[in-house]
Design an enzyme around this catalytic site. Sequence first.
Site, PDB file in Angstrom:
ATOM      1  N   PRO A 149       0.824  -1.206   0.000  1.00  0.00           N
ATOM      2  CA  PRO A 149       0.000   0.000   0.000  1.00  0.00           C
ATOM      3  C   PRO A 149       0.863   1.263   0.000  1.00  0.00           C
ATOM      4  O   PRO A 149       1.911   1.298   0.655  1.00  0.00           O
ATOM      5  CB  PRO A 149      -0.829  -0.106   1.287  1.00  0.00           C
TER       6      PRO A 149
ATOM      7  N   GLY B 126       3.983   3.280   5.248  1.00  0.00           N
ATOM      8  CA  GLY B 126       5.108   2.921   6.124  1.00  0.00           C
ATOM      9  C   GLY B 126       5.781   1.618   5.750  1.00  0.00           C
ATOM     10  O   GLY B 126       6.667   1.152   6.445  1.00  0.00           O
ATOM     11  N   LEU B 127       5.346   1.007   4.634  1.00  0.00           N
ATOM     12  CA  LEU B 127       5.951  -0.272   4.235  1.00  0.00           C
ATOM     13  C   LEU B 127       6.966  -0.110   3.098  1.00  0.00           C
ATOM     14  O   LEU B 127       7.391  -1.086   2.493  1.00  0.00           O
ATOM     15  CB  LEU B 127       4.870  -1.289   3.837  1.00  0.00           C
ATOM     16  N   GLY B 128       7.328   1.125   2.806  1.00  0.00           N
ATOM     17  CA  GLY B 128       8.434   1.349   1.873  1.00  0.00           C
ATOM     18  C   GLY B 128       8.056   1.210   0.404  1.00  0.00           C
ATOM     19  O   GLY B 128       8.908   0.842  -0.422  1.00  0.00           O
ATOM     20  N   SER B 129       6.802   1.544   0.045  1.00  0.00           N
ATOM     21  CA  SER B 129       6.378   1.327  -1.347  1.00  0.00           C
ATOM     22  C   SER B 129       7.235   2.122  -2.334  1.00  0.00           C
ATOM     23  O   SER B 129       7.633   1.602  -3.381  1.00  0.00           O
ATOM     24  CB  SER B 129       4.901   1.666  -1.534  1.00  0.00           C
TER      25      SER B 129
ATOM     26  N   ALA C 171      10.626   0.543  -2.732  1.00  0.00           N
ATOM     27  CA  ALA C 171      10.528  -0.766  -3.399  1.00  0.00           C
ATOM     28  C   ALA C 171      10.310  -0.594  -4.900  1.00  0.00           C
ATOM     29  O   ALA C 171      10.878  -1.342  -5.708  1.00  0.00           O
ATOM     30  CB  ALA C 171       9.408  -1.593  -2.773  1.00  0.00           C
TER      31      ALA C 171
ATOM     32  N   ASP D 296      14.929   3.012   4.309  1.00  0.00           N
ATOM     33  CA  ASP D 296      13.996   2.233   3.476  1.00  0.00           C
ATOM     34  C   ASP D 296      14.729   1.610   2.289  1.00  0.00           C
ATOM     35  O   ASP D 296      14.634   0.400   2.041  1.00  0.00           O
ATOM     36  CB  ASP D 296      12.854   3.120   2.947  1.00  0.00           C
TER      37      ASP D 296
END
Length: 308
Positions: A96, A100-103, A106, A147
Amino acid sequence: MNAATAPGKIILFGEHAVVYGRPALAVPVTQVQVSVEVVDSPDAETWIEAPCISLHTTFSALSPTHPLRAVIESVFAALNIAPFPPLHITIHSSIPVASGLGSGAAVSVALIRALTDFAQRPMPADEVNALAYEIEKLHHGTPSGIDNTVISYAKPVYFVRGQPIQTFNVARPFSLVIADTGIAAPTKESVGDVRKLWEADKPRWEALFDRVGEIVRAAKNAIETGATDSLGALMDANHALLQEMTVSSPELDRLVLAAKTSGALGAKLSGGGRGGNMLALVRPAEAEAVASALKSAGAKSTLMTVIQ
Ligand code: MEV
């Protein structure tokens, strides 16, 4: 066809303070990922398709500061290829955005790898990481680089800004439940707000960051010696400091409380905050109960992961 993938990431401890030189711990999250495919374009233009963000555009229609354009230009500049051939680039992501998940990191890492593979000039992880860091500056303003580092190396990292990558050993696996508030919160904004507050009262904020740094060092020690249950209290303490830093939110606090009251050993927001994800340390037997309590408390989605 050339294809590459990159995982998401989650910060276990130390977000925000890491921008100011304190250490942080982060791990890759392989349950979510970005994949990029690069093929020759059927026409004279480079096309970019990213259905997950409803993007269907030509390279030339992207603004000069668009991160995707910047990745493509910087890769071909680094490879000394000019002009670059017309390409058809497809980006899929299950990470998403602004969570906070580093999209963002990535996407950069997977795109760099797919383009360098396409050019038959694959890059080592440190070069991928250096290029991805330049792009992170467009996304975030003043990123620490954590990240892009976790995602480029796809390894757990004990990260200190500006220092060579250090990894850490996990003496005893531990389980996390990660829950998404469903609220998109760009890291650039929370990082920018913290910077303004830090500028207005540096002694207070430096002291806060020092306390975070102590928690991170204690957490690394606990992970490396197998004292994983003690990570719960450290997560709670880190979350309290993040609240003090103004980067939590009512939704994040509600999820943290729901995790704790349903049996988690500790919980905290993760990443930039204000929305995005939180994580909870759980005993494996309680993971399902905690995940379902998080859903009842408003989490849009949850995922479970074992750090080993
Ligand atoms: C974002 O994932 C983590 C922050 O510490 C920002 C950064 O380190 O660049 C909030």
